[in-house]
Design a protein around this motif. Structure first.
Motif, PDB file in Angstrom:
ATOM      1  N   MET A   1       0.849  -1.199   0.000  1.00  0.00           N
ATOM      2  CA  MET A   1       0.000   0.000   0.000  1.00  0.00           C
ATOM      3  C   MET A   1       0.883   1.247   0.000  1.00  0.00           C
ATOM      4  O   MET A   1       1.894   1.316   0.679  1.00  0.00           O
ATOM      5  N   SER A   2       0.477   2.250  -0.775  1.00  0.00           N
ATOM      6  CA  SER A   2       1.235   3.498  -0.827  1.00  0.00           C
ATOM      7  C   SER A   2       1.286   4.160   0.543  1.00  0.00           C
ATOM      8  O   SER A   2       0.331   4.084   1.320  1.00  0.00           O
ATOM      9  N   THR A   3       2.394   4.829   0.806  1.00  0.00           N
ATOM     10  CA  THR A   3       2.647   5.434   2.105  1.00  0.00           C
ATOM     11  C   THR A   3       3.057   6.886   1.932  1.00  0.00           C
ATOM     12  O   THR A   3       3.861   7.205   1.052  1.00  0.00           O
ATOM     13  N   ILE A   4       2.492   7.758   2.745  1.00  0.00           N
ATOM     14  CA  ILE A   4       2.920   9.154   2.777  1.00  0.00           C
ATOM     15  C   ILE A   4       3.710   9.376   4.064  1.00  0.00           C
ATOM     16  O   ILE A   4       3.284   8.968   5.151  1.00  0.00           O
ATOM     17  N   ALA A   5       4.866   9.991   3.929  1.00  0.00           N
ATOM     18  CA  ALA A   5       5.695  10.297   5.090  1.00  0.00           C
ATOM     19  C   ALA A   5       6.152  11.742   5.025  1.00  0.00           C
ATOM     20  O   ALA A   5       6.366  12.304   3.945  1.00  0.00           O
ATOM     21  N   GLU A   6       6.290  12.330   6.188  1.00  0.00           N
ATOM     22  CA  GLU A   6       6.813  13.681   6.305  1.00  0.00           C
ATOM     23  C   GLU A   6       8.215  13.591   6.879  1.00  0.00           C
ATOM     24  O   GLU A   6       8.436  12.994   7.927  1.00  0.00           O
ATOM     25  N   LEU A   7       9.177  14.163   6.162  1.00  0.00           N
ATOM     26  CA  LEU A   7      10.580  14.070   6.526  1.00  0.00           C
ATOM     27  C   LEU A   7      11.138  15.461   6.797  1.00  0.00           C
ATOM     28  O   LEU A   7      10.859  16.401   6.052  1.00  0.00           O
TER      29      LEU A   7
END
Length: 224
Positions: free
Chosen positions: A1-7
């Motif tokens: 599943m696609s994942t959104i992350a804040e870096l």
């Protein structure tokens, strides 16, 4: 599943670091970024510098060693859109775009940091990117992670109940002026109390603001 992350990445380890030092009040918002080879990135960047002014900002950009080919595209008086080539301190973004086939959704820089919001094909690609940074000696802080589901609610960090409540309220005219429905009427449609609906809407509004407008807020999950 696609994942959104804040870096979060220190400005000193990313492009435009000398501009950050020269213009401390500047804020940068990347409109779009293209990697047209492994040595250069072509971003379109909105910049504000209310205290320093445009002349000082432009001078700082043109003397920044991480940047080539600067072109001012739009001048709004207090906000400027530049197209530029980033040629140094771009290893992380090149890795994301070329190796992981990730997408840079947003990138925002201010004071001493850049905050990147990245759409990864899956959780493993995020883990590989984290390992890449460690191996390359790059500092990276993963402040938020969430998955996209088939209703796309994950893009804004909403729970299923929050998404349903927001959509129902909108469909029944709750956000119109004048209102097409009261809080009690929307709650009745959802078969919950108006207190429960009020709480869902408040929390949902907060998540939308954090994930759609505010970049760099503290997230719920961390990678490690």
């Amino acid at each position: 599943m696609s994942t959104i992350a804040e870096l979060e990445v220190p400005a000193a380890e990313f492009a435009l670091s000398s501009t950050f030092d020269a213009i401390p009040d500047a804020e940068f918002e990347v409109e779009r970024v293209v990697a047209y080879d492994r040595d250069k990135l072509l971003p379109f960047v909105w910049i504000t510098a209310p205290e320093s002014g445009h002349d000082a900002l432009d001078d700082a950009l043109r003397s920044d060693s991480s940047v080539e080919g600067i072109e001012l595209l739009t001048d709004l008086g207090d906000e400027w859109l530049y197209r530029m080539d980033w040629t140094q301190a771009i290893d992380l973004v090149v890795h994301l775009l070329h190796e992981e086939h990730a997408t840079v959704l947003t990138a925002f820089g201010e004071r001493d940091r850049w905050v990147l919001r990245i759409l990864f094909p899956d959780r493993d690609s995020l883990s590989r990117s984290y390992d890449f940074c460690e191996d390359a000696g790059l500092s990276i802080d993963v402040t938020s992670i969430y998955e996209l589901d088939d209703r796309r609610r994950g893009q804004f960090g909403l729970t299923a109940d929050q998404l349903e409540s927001l959509i129902t309220a909108s469909e029944h005219g709750y956000y119109e002026v004048p209102r097409g429905a009261t809080l009690q009427e929307v709650a009745a449609e959802l078969d919950i109390s108006h207190q429960a609906l009020s709480e869902r809407l408040r929390r949902g509004h907060g998540r939308l603001v954090q994930n759609a407008l505010v970049i760099g807020t503290e997230g719920r999950d961390v990678l490690r």
